[in-house]
Scaffold this active site. Sequence first.
Site, PDB file in Angstrom:
ATOM      1  N   ASP A  45       0.934  -1.356   0.074  1.00  0.00           N
ATOM      2  CA  ASP A  45       0.079   0.076   0.116  1.00  0.00           C
ATOM      3  C   ASP A  45       1.058   1.166  -0.012  1.00  0.00           C
ATOM      4  OD1 ASP A  45      -2.862   0.978   0.634  1.00  0.00           O
ATOM      5  OD2 ASP A  45      -1.546   2.219   1.686  1.00  0.00           O
ATOM      6  N   TYR A  50       3.276   9.945  -0.655  1.00  0.00           N
ATOM      7  CA  TYR A  50       4.393   9.152   0.323  1.00  0.00           C
ATOM      8  C   TYR A  50       5.696   9.402  -0.555  1.00  0.00           C
ATOM      9  CZ  TYR A  50       0.423   6.528   2.520  1.00  0.00           C
ATOM     10  OH  TYR A  50      -0.650   6.186   2.891  1.00  0.00           O
ATOM     11  N   LYS A  75      -2.310   5.853  -4.545  1.00  0.00           N
ATOM     12  CA  LYS A  75      -3.370   6.840  -4.221  1.00  0.00           C
ATOM     13  C   LYS A  75      -3.211   8.080  -4.941  1.00  0.00           C
ATOM     14  CE  LYS A  75      -3.325   4.734   0.398  1.00  0.00           C
ATOM     15  NZ  LYS A  75      -1.874   4.534   0.772  1.00  0.00           N
ATOM     16  N   HIS A 108      -7.197   9.642  -2.320  1.00  0.00           N
ATOM     17  CA  HIS A 108      -6.661   9.574  -1.121  1.00  0.00           C
ATOM     18  C   HIS A 108      -7.431  10.401   0.084  1.00  0.00           C
ATOM     19  CE1 HIS A 108      -2.217   9.354   0.689  1.00  0.00           C
ATOM     20  NE2 HIS A 108      -3.331   9.360   1.697  1.00  0.00           N
TER      21      HIS A 108
HETATM   22  P1  NAD Z   1       0.619   1.582  11.971  1.00  0.00           P
HETATM   23  O1  NAD Z   1      -0.519   1.310  12.682  1.00  0.00           O
HETATM   24  O2  NAD Z   1       0.919   0.536  10.792  1.00  0.00           O
HETATM   25  O3  NAD Z   1       1.838   1.866  12.895  1.00  0.00           O
HETATM   26  C1  NAD Z   1       3.227   1.878  12.348  1.00  0.00           C
HETATM   27  C2  NAD Z   1       4.124   2.002  13.416  1.00  0.00           C
HETATM   28  O4  NAD Z   1       3.969   1.043  14.642  1.00  0.00           O
HETATM   29  C3  NAD Z   1       5.650   1.825  12.903  1.00  0.00           C
HETATM   30  O5  NAD Z   1       6.343   3.063  12.283  1.00  0.00           O
HETATM   31  C4  NAD Z   1       6.277   1.515  14.264  1.00  0.00           C
HETATM   32  O6  NAD Z   1       6.713   2.625  15.007  1.00  0.00           O
HETATM   33  C5  NAD Z   1       5.166   0.511  15.162  1.00  0.00           C
HETATM   34  N1  NAD Z   1       5.406  -0.681  14.962  1.00  0.00           N
HETATM   35  C6  NAD Z   1       5.207  -1.533  13.803  1.00  0.00           C
HETATM   36  N2  NAD Z   1       5.130  -2.895  14.064  1.00  0.00           N
HETATM   37  C7  NAD Z   1       5.292  -2.791  15.378  1.00  0.00           C
HETATM   38  C8  NAD Z   1       5.230  -4.101  16.267  1.00  0.00           C
HETATM   39  N3  NAD Z   1       5.245  -5.175  15.737  1.00  0.00           N
HETATM   40  N4  NAD Z   1       5.588  -3.742  17.521  1.00  0.00           N
HETATM   41  C9  NAD Z   1       5.269  -2.417  17.711  1.00  0.00           C
HETATM   42  N5  NAD Z   1       5.478  -1.287  17.305  1.00  0.00           N
HETATM   43  C10 NAD Z   1       5.305  -1.681  15.803  1.00  0.00           C
HETATM   44  O7  NAD Z   1       0.519   2.815  11.364  1.00  0.00           O
HETATM   45  P2  NAD Z   1       0.509   3.794   9.691  1.00  0.00           P
HETATM   46  O8  NAD Z   1       2.000   3.664   9.224  1.00  0.00           O
HETATM   47  O9  NAD Z   1       0.023   5.066   9.964  1.00  0.00           O
HETATM   48  O10 NAD Z   1      -0.519   2.831   9.038  1.00  0.00           O
HETATM   49  C11 NAD Z   1       0.015   1.856   8.139  1.00  0.00           C
HETATM   50  C12 NAD Z   1      -0.315   2.182   6.778  1.00  0.00           C
HETATM   51  O11 NAD Z   1      -1.643   2.671   6.409  1.00  0.00           O
HETATM   52  C13 NAD Z   1       0.593   3.077   6.177  1.00  0.00           C
HETATM   53  O12 NAD Z   1       1.937   2.593   5.979  1.00  0.00           O
HETATM   54  C14 NAD Z   1       0.001   3.541   4.994  1.00  0.00           C
HETATM   55  O13 NAD Z   1      -0.066   2.495   3.936  1.00  0.00           O
HETATM   56  C15 NAD Z   1      -1.620   3.404   5.279  1.00  0.00           C
HETATM   57  N6  NAD Z   1      -2.303   4.830   5.803  1.00  0.00           N
HETATM   58  C16 NAD Z   1      -3.062   5.471   5.206  1.00  0.00           C
HETATM   59  C17 NAD Z   1      -3.696   6.622   5.468  1.00  0.00           C
HETATM   60  C18 NAD Z   1      -4.441   7.376   4.392  1.00  0.00           C
HETATM   61  O14 NAD Z   1      -4.909   8.446   4.822  1.00  0.00           O
HETATM   62  N7  NAD Z   1      -5.067   6.698   3.385  1.00  0.00           N
HETATM   63  C19 NAD Z   1      -3.090   7.301   6.331  1.00  0.00           C
HETATM   64  C20 NAD Z   1      -2.059   6.753   7.191  1.00  0.00           C
HETATM   65  C21 NAD Z   1      -1.597   5.556   6.885  1.00  0.00           C
END
Ligand code: NAD
Length: 277
Positions: A45, A50, A75, A108
């Site tokens: 994704d 990004y 997106k 997006h």
């Molecule tokens: P997430 O909830 O996936 O959290 C990621 C963070 O959690 C990492 O940076 C790390 O610090 C921590 N982490 C990862 N694995 C872990 C583990 N096993 N134990 C402890 N901590 C851990 O948050 P995200 O990155 O905001 O969301 C995931 C994906 O969703 C993004 O990469 C993106 O692809 C998507 N996203 C989309 C939008 C949108 O507006 N459409 C917005 C935000 C994110």
Amino acid sequence: MVPTITLNDGVRIPQFGFGVFQIDPGQATVDAVKQAFDAGYRHIDTAQMYGNEEGVGQAIAESGLSRDEIFVTTKLNNNRHGRDEAQKALEESLTKLGLDHVDLYLIHWPLPKRDDYVETWRGLEQAKAAGKVRSIGVSNFQIPHLDRLAAETDTVPSVNQTELHPTFTQPQLRQYHRDNAIATEAWSPIGQGGELLKAATVTALAEKYGKSPAQVVLRWHIQLGNIVFPKSVTPSRIAENIDIFDFELADDDVATISGLDKGDPGARLGPDPDEFN
Ligand code: NAD
């Protein structure tokens, strides 16, 4: 191991994938996506916003995996709304990704104050008809925005990608999705790795199942039917996050985790889609 979900247009999407938001463009993205492929992820994704589509494309090219083994979402950036502009922006994303089509293309953010998401959606419909994308969906759409697409256009989005985690479970939106055959994609599924993973409810269940807090939360999403793609650049966490298909939460434990919901809007980690412009 990863189950697939059949979208309303017949396209099958792996229910679990890898998110690359905030991974530095270039080699960091290439390395992280390759780690994810090695750990068994097949769904990536990304987004024009990004800035790392080229790194994703390089990792795909170097992976040795065939195109039909991989599911790629990107997106449309907020500054590219409009029927023609959306199609031009997709062409640019395809060039960066080194692909002739993506599997899923999303608007997006709805940016409702600009009032151009309906026209933009028509651009996505045309991109799908032209074979540039297999499935089209939206992100951060609220119920009134989805209602407007239903009233004014011919295609129901295949997915709505929205902020969703145990402290912000979006019950009304998920019910709308179920009623209208829209799949729910959950962004920030583990609450960005913050307080959620330290909550006593989550850590107690992690101990009970012999899994990590992140694994328990990701498993909760899978059992609710959400599509998730947690982000990490740490190889051990990348492997840990996908290792959730060898256990099952009891129904009452799923309900207990859902009980962490704090309701809208206070529990949002990201912007309010009605206000974000
Ligand atoms: P997430 O909830 O996936 O959290 C990621 C963070 O959690 C990492 O940076 C790390 O610090 C921590 N982490 C990862 N694995 C872990 C583990 N096993 N134990 C402890 N901590 C851990 O948050 P995200 O990155 O905001 O969301 C995931 C994906 O969703 C993004 O990469 C993106 O692809 C998507 N996203 C989309 C939008 C949108 O507006 N459409 C917005 C935000 C994110």
